[in-house]
Design an enzyme around this catalytic site. Structure first.
Site, PDB file in Angstrom:
ATOM      1  CB  CYS A  74     -33.220   6.232   5.596  1.00 35.34           C
ATOM      2  SG  CYS A  74     -31.759   6.397   4.581  1.00 35.34           S
ATOM      3  CB  CYS A 183     -29.974  13.695   5.342  1.00 33.06           C
ATOM      4  SG  CYS A 183     -29.058  12.390   6.189  1.00 33.06           S
TER       5      CYS A 183
HETATM    6  N1  DGL Z   1     -30.370   9.151   7.337  1.00 25.98           N
HETATM    7  C1  DGL Z   1     -30.061   8.905   5.954  1.00 25.98           C
HETATM    8  C2  DGL Z   1     -30.929   9.782   5.073  1.00 25.98           C
HETATM    9  O1  DGL Z   1     -31.951  10.267   5.534  1.00 25.98           O
HETATM   10  C3  DGL Z   1     -28.594   8.999   5.802  1.00 25.98           C
HETATM   11  C4  DGL Z   1     -28.102   8.467   4.546  1.00 25.98           C
HETATM   12  C5  DGL Z   1     -26.738   7.896   4.567  1.00 25.98           C
HETATM   13  O2  DGL Z   1     -26.523   6.923   5.279  1.00 25.98           O
HETATM   14  O3  DGL Z   1     -25.936   8.390   3.793  1.00 25.98           O
HETATM   15  O4  DGL Z   1     -30.671  10.002   3.920  1.00 25.98           O
END
Ligand code: DGL
Length: 259
Positions: A74, A183
């Site tokens: 993430c 993301c």
């Molecule tokens: N997969 C997360 C990232 O890479 C998502 C973030 C979120 O939950 O807003 O930033």
């Protein structure tokens, strides 16, 4: 630490499976445990302290499950919490950050676009990587609402297409030649993104680089799994399992767990 112990991964939800897929493709012999903290998604709208708290909670669960290395799958958690995680826990960590560097170095128009969460774009770590490329114009766009739609299983919806158009067309008009997906949820939007931006704009995400870095760190720690037994892939979610199962093409079993 044993070589057979699993690689642990966590994300605010299902998006980090885009990283898991790259890791599993490169290191099929490794056991893995994936935590989808979908109950707390999106992380991108939370404060730095909240993101640190959630990242510690996920890390502690993966450590209880004896993970030998942890991939923070993430960008938002990496850019906001990695420093604290590395200070607090001894296990090796691999993070994921927007791939600004390769895009900035390869851009011919000297203009690149980055689509990421508010938490990532506002982080100190992100500002540092941007400041390394003063000669490149970096068009930042928060992907408001995208993670929520993906978590709801609405990847192909008209609403998704409209949101993406509103974020991407202004970047195209500013002459970007690289689009960085900052993301781990966004690689699942590539088919939709390709309907909007011209072929000449290259899309970059960080999945492959994370998998290679994981391999390198496991080698350095002599932690690569050399056992001949079939590897086991475990997926835990604290929300509805079917969304995670769908994104894994129903090929992996997902277990509901409270965490
Ligand atoms: N997969 C997360 C990232 O890479 C998502 C973030 C979120 O939950 O807003 O930033």
């Amino acid at each position: 630490m044993k070589q057979e112990n699993a690689i642990g991964l966590f994300d605010s939800g299902i998006g980090g499976t885009s990283i898991w897929k790259e890791v599993h493709a490169l290191l099929p012999n490794e056991n893995t445990i994936y935590l989808a903290d979908s109950k707390n998604a999106p992380y991108g709208l939370k404060s730095k302290d909240e993101i640190i708290g959630l990242s510690c909670k996920n890390t502690e669960l993966l450590l209880e499950l004896n993970c030998k290395i942890i991939i923070v799958a993430c960008n938002t958690a990496t850019t906001n919490a990695m420093k604290e995680l590395r200070t607090k826990y001894k296990v090796p960590f691999i993070g994921i950050e927007p791939a600004i560097k390769p895009a900035a170095l390869l851009s011919k128009t000297h203009t690149i676009g980055i689509l990421a969460t508010k938490g990532t774009l506002n982080s100190e770590l992100f500002h540092q990587s941007v400041s390394n490329h003063p000669d490149v114009r970096i068009i930042e766009q928060i992907g408001h609402g995208l993670v929520q739609l993906i978590e709801n299983g609405d990847i192909d919806s008209p609403e998704m297409l409209e949101l993406l158009k509103s974020y991407l067309i202004p970047m195209v008009e500013k002459n970007i030649d690289y689009l960085v997906l900052g993301c781990s949820h966004y690689p699942y939007l590539i088919p939709q993104i390709k309907k909007i931006i011209p072929n000449s704009i290259k899309i970059i995400d960080s999945g492959e680089a994370v998998a290679k870095q994981t391999q390198k760190v496991l080698e350095q720690h002599q932690l690569l799994n050399i056992s001949n037994e079939k590897s086991v892939q475990l997926f835990y979610t604290n929300s509805e399992p079917h969304v995670l199962e769908n994104i894994l093409n129903n090929q992996e079993k997902v277990v509901y767990k409270q965490f």
